[in-house]
Design a protein around this motif. Sequence first.
Motif, PDB file in Angstrom:
ATOM      1  N   LEU A 111      36.485  73.627 -41.061  1.00 50.89           N
ATOM      2  CA  LEU A 111      36.812  72.537 -41.978  1.00 50.89           C
ATOM      3  C   LEU A 111      37.943  71.675 -41.427  1.00 50.89           C
ATOM      4  O   LEU A 111      37.891  70.442 -41.508  1.00 50.89           O
ATOM      5  CB  LEU A 111      37.189  73.103 -43.342  1.00 50.89           C
ATOM      6  N   LYS A 112      38.959  72.293 -40.855  1.00 50.32           N
ATOM      7  CA  LYS A 112      40.065  71.534 -40.260  1.00 50.32           C
ATOM      8  C   LYS A 112      39.567  70.643 -39.117  1.00 50.32           C
ATOM      9  O   LYS A 112      39.991  69.492 -38.984  1.00 50.32           O
ATOM     10  CB  LYS A 112      41.139  72.487 -39.751  1.00 50.32           C
ATOM     11  N   THR A 113      38.648  71.188 -38.317  1.00 50.23           N
ATOM     12  CA  THR A 113      38.092  70.405 -37.206  1.00 50.23           C
ATOM     13  C   THR A 113      37.301  69.207 -37.722  1.00 50.23           C
ATOM     14  O   THR A 113      37.421  68.088 -37.192  1.00 50.23           O
ATOM     15  CB  THR A 113      37.187  71.296 -36.335  1.00 50.23           C
ATOM     16  N   ILE A 114      36.494  69.432 -38.773  1.00 52.39           N
ATOM     17  CA  ILE A 114      35.702  68.335 -39.350  1.00 52.39           C
ATOM     18  C   ILE A 114      36.607  67.258 -39.923  1.00 52.39           C
ATOM     19  O   ILE A 114      36.377  66.050 -39.727  1.00 52.39           O
ATOM     20  CB  ILE A 114      34.755  68.884 -40.433  1.00 52.39           C
ATOM     21  N   LEU A 115      37.656  67.661 -40.635  1.00 55.93           N
ATOM     22  CA  LEU A 115      38.574  66.691 -41.229  1.00 55.93           C
ATOM     23  C   LEU A 115      39.278  65.869 -40.153  1.00 55.93           C
ATOM     24  O   LEU A 115      39.484  64.658 -40.323  1.00 55.93           O
ATOM     25  CB  LEU A 115      39.596  67.406 -42.113  1.00 55.93           C
ATOM     26  N   MET A 116      39.631  66.502 -39.045  1.00 57.54           N
ATOM     27  CA  MET A 116      40.260  65.768 -37.953  1.00 57.54           C
ATOM     28  C   MET A 116      39.296  64.747 -37.354  1.00 57.54           C
ATOM     29  O   MET A 116      39.688  63.619 -37.020  1.00 57.54           O
ATOM     30  CB  MET A 116      40.725  66.741 -36.870  1.00 57.54           C
ATOM     31  N   GLU A 117      38.021  65.129 -37.246  1.00 61.09           N
ATOM     32  CA  GLU A 117      37.012  64.192 -36.725  1.00 61.09           C
ATOM     33  C   GLU A 117      36.823  63.015 -37.676  1.00 61.09           C
ATOM     34  O   GLU A 117      36.685  61.869 -37.231  1.00 61.09           O
ATOM     35  CB  GLU A 117      35.689  64.919 -36.522  1.00 61.09           C
ATOM     36  N   ILE A 118      36.812  63.288 -38.984  1.00 60.42           N
ATOM     37  CA  ILE A 118      36.639  62.216 -39.967  1.00 60.42           C
ATOM     38  C   ILE A 118      37.816  61.253 -39.924  1.00 60.42           C
ATOM     39  O   ILE A 118      37.637  60.029 -39.960  1.00 60.42           O
ATOM     40  CB  ILE A 118      36.477  62.802 -41.386  1.00 60.42           C
ATOM     41  N   LEU A 119      39.028  61.791 -39.856  1.00 57.81           N
ATOM     42  CA  LEU A 119      40.205  60.929 -39.805  1.00 57.81           C
ATOM     43  C   LEU A 119      40.230  60.106 -38.520  1.00 57.81           C
ATOM     44  O   LEU A 119      40.676  58.956 -38.512  1.00 57.81           O
ATOM     45  CB  LEU A 119      41.468  61.783 -39.918  1.00 57.81           C
ATOM     46  N   THR A 120      39.721  60.687 -37.429  1.00 59.11           N
ATOM     47  CA  THR A 120      39.659  59.953 -36.163  1.00 59.11           C
ATOM     48  C   THR A 120      38.622  58.833 -36.240  1.00 59.11           C
ATOM     49  O   THR A 120      38.857  57.710 -35.774  1.00 59.11           O
ATOM     50  CB  THR A 120      39.310  60.904 -35.002  1.00 59.11           C
ATOM     51  N   HIS A 150      32.485  59.404 -28.872  1.00 61.89           N
ATOM     52  CA  HIS A 150      31.557  59.022 -27.808  1.00 61.89           C
ATOM     53  C   HIS A 150      30.309  58.316 -28.329  1.00 61.89           C
ATOM     54  O   HIS A 150      29.401  58.003 -27.554  1.00 61.89           O
ATOM     55  CB  HIS A 150      31.150  60.236 -26.975  1.00 61.89           C
ATOM     56  N   GLY A 151      30.244  58.049 -29.657  1.00 63.64           N
ATOM     57  CA  GLY A 151      29.181  57.223 -30.207  1.00 63.64           C
ATOM     58  C   GLY A 151      28.046  57.938 -30.899  1.00 63.64           C
ATOM     59  O   GLY A 151      27.123  57.289 -31.383  1.00 63.64           O
ATOM     60  N   SER A 152      28.089  59.265 -30.972  1.00 61.50           N
ATOM     61  CA  SER A 152      26.996  60.011 -31.605  1.00 61.50           C
ATOM     62  C   SER A 152      27.266  60.181 -33.104  1.00 61.50           C
ATOM     63  O   SER A 152      28.342  60.655 -33.491  1.00 61.50           O
ATOM     64  CB  SER A 152      26.841  61.395 -30.968  1.00 61.50           C
ATOM     65  N   PRO A 153      26.299  59.806 -33.963  1.00 62.78           N
ATOM     66  CA  PRO A 153      26.481  60.030 -35.407  1.00 62.78           C
ATOM     67  C   PRO A 153      26.233  61.493 -35.758  1.00 62.78           C
ATOM     68  O   PRO A 153      25.352  62.134 -35.185  1.00 62.78           O
ATOM     69  CB  PRO A 153      25.418  59.127 -36.031  1.00 62.78           C
ATOM     70  N   VAL A 154      27.014  62.020 -36.685  1.00 61.75           N
ATOM     71  CA  VAL A 154      26.870  63.412 -37.122  1.00 61.75           C
ATOM     72  C   VAL A 154      26.974  63.473 -38.643  1.00 61.75           C
ATOM     73  O   VAL A 154      27.565  62.602 -39.281  1.00 61.75           O
ATOM     74  CB  VAL A 154      27.946  64.329 -36.488  1.00 61.75           C
ATOM     75  N   GLU A 155      26.367  64.509 -39.202  1.00 63.72           N
ATOM     76  CA  GLU A 155      26.489  64.788 -40.630  1.00 63.72           C
ATOM     77  C   GLU A 155      27.119  66.164 -40.782  1.00 63.72           C
ATOM     78  O   GLU A 155      26.632  67.139 -40.214  1.00 63.72           O
ATOM     79  CB  GLU A 155      25.122  64.759 -41.322  1.00 63.72           C
ATOM     80  N   ARG A 156      28.186  66.265 -41.560  1.00 64.43           N
ATOM     81  CA  ARG A 156      28.909  67.517 -41.732  1.00 64.43           C
ATOM     82  C   ARG A 156      28.988  67.880 -43.211  1.00 64.43           C
ATOM     83  O   ARG A 156      29.380  67.051 -44.044  1.00 64.43           O
ATOM     84  CB  ARG A 156      30.328  67.416 -41.174  1.00 64.43           C
ATOM     85  N   PHE A 157      28.623  69.110 -43.506  1.00 64.40           N
ATOM     86  CA  PHE A 157      28.813  69.635 -44.862  1.00 64.40           C
ATOM     87  C   PHE A 157      30.302  69.804 -45.112  1.00 64.40           C
ATOM     88  O   PHE A 157      31.029  70.341 -44.280  1.00 64.40           O
ATOM     89  CB  PHE A 157      28.083  70.965 -45.008  1.00 64.40           C
ATOM     90  N   LEU A 158      30.753  69.358 -46.290  1.00 64.15           N
ATOM     91  CA  LEU A 158      32.175  69.420 -46.599  1.00 64.15           C
ATOM     92  C   LEU A 158      32.502  70.501 -47.626  1.00 64.15           C
ATOM     93  O   LEU A 158      33.396  71.314 -47.415  1.00 64.15           O
ATOM     94  CB  LEU A 158      32.649  68.060 -47.119  1.00 64.15           C
ATOM     95  N   LYS A 159      31.742  70.532 -48.737  1.00 64.10           N
ATOM     96  CA  LYS A 159      32.115  71.475 -49.788  1.00 64.10           C
ATOM     97  C   LYS A 159      31.029  71.574 -50.850  1.00 64.10           C
ATOM     98  O   LYS A 159      30.297  70.622 -51.088  1.00 64.10           O
ATOM     99  CB  LYS A 159      33.420  71.012 -50.461  1.00 64.10           C
TER     100      LYS A 159
END
Length: 256
Positions: A111-120, A150-159
């Motif tokens: 979750l911490k990694t995903i949040l960092m990616e979202i903020l970036t 690098h331009g790739s779209p991703v979908e991440r489950f949050l909660k």
Amino acid sequence: MKDRSNALGRIDHMLTIQLDEEINYWRNILKRVVACVKALASRGLPFRGHDEKIGSLHNGNYLMSLELIAEFDPFLAKHIARYGNPGSGHTSYLSSTTCEEFIRLMGEKILKTILMEILTAKYFSLIIDSTPDISHVDQLTIVIRYVLPHGSPVERFLKFIPNTGHKSEQVTNAVTSTLTQFGIDISNCRGQSYDNATNMAGIYNGLQAKIKEISPLAEYVPCPAHSLNLVLSVQLKVSKKLARSFLYCKSYTISS
């Protein structure tokens, strides 16, 4: 005293050696446990079975994986033989309690990694839906879609959010409070995708309208999967009527 200490060692030298050996022993056990947890979780496989007994055919994938590794790992095989079914109050680090603790720790790290990616990425889209789980508890699922550097779209489950209610106000409050909790600025939302229900897709009082009040640039797109499902449902109903009409006409022609 310093020279004597260097020559003879400390008085607790043997105790320190024993402690280090004990630490290394349990650390090696936990390495194997973590490997099993990571493998099962990464494939989305269930962990627990009908019982938690070593040697049982119904003890689930987690204990089964440990038993499989033990067939080729004498260290783990010896540990299972000694601590396999110790019962309550005994330490083995093979129980579901240890397994679930590692799952929780891994989940927090991810979750911490995903949040960092979202903020970036800064800008993101929302994908939200609700469905009852196996225990009939209705859960709201929040998924974030964003673009990596690098331009790739991703979908991440949050909660998962249980029992939020189905009114648009309730869903909106749940979504906004969750994003605030994770430090995500909803004004950076640039897209929304939900099902076609009124509480979600309504242009005046639906969730998409309320999100647009906060973030006017968050464009709404109906979920293609839900839309296709509605099309197929209607098509099947029409096809059933056509099939009945065809069979009726065919039977009438044969009888005539």
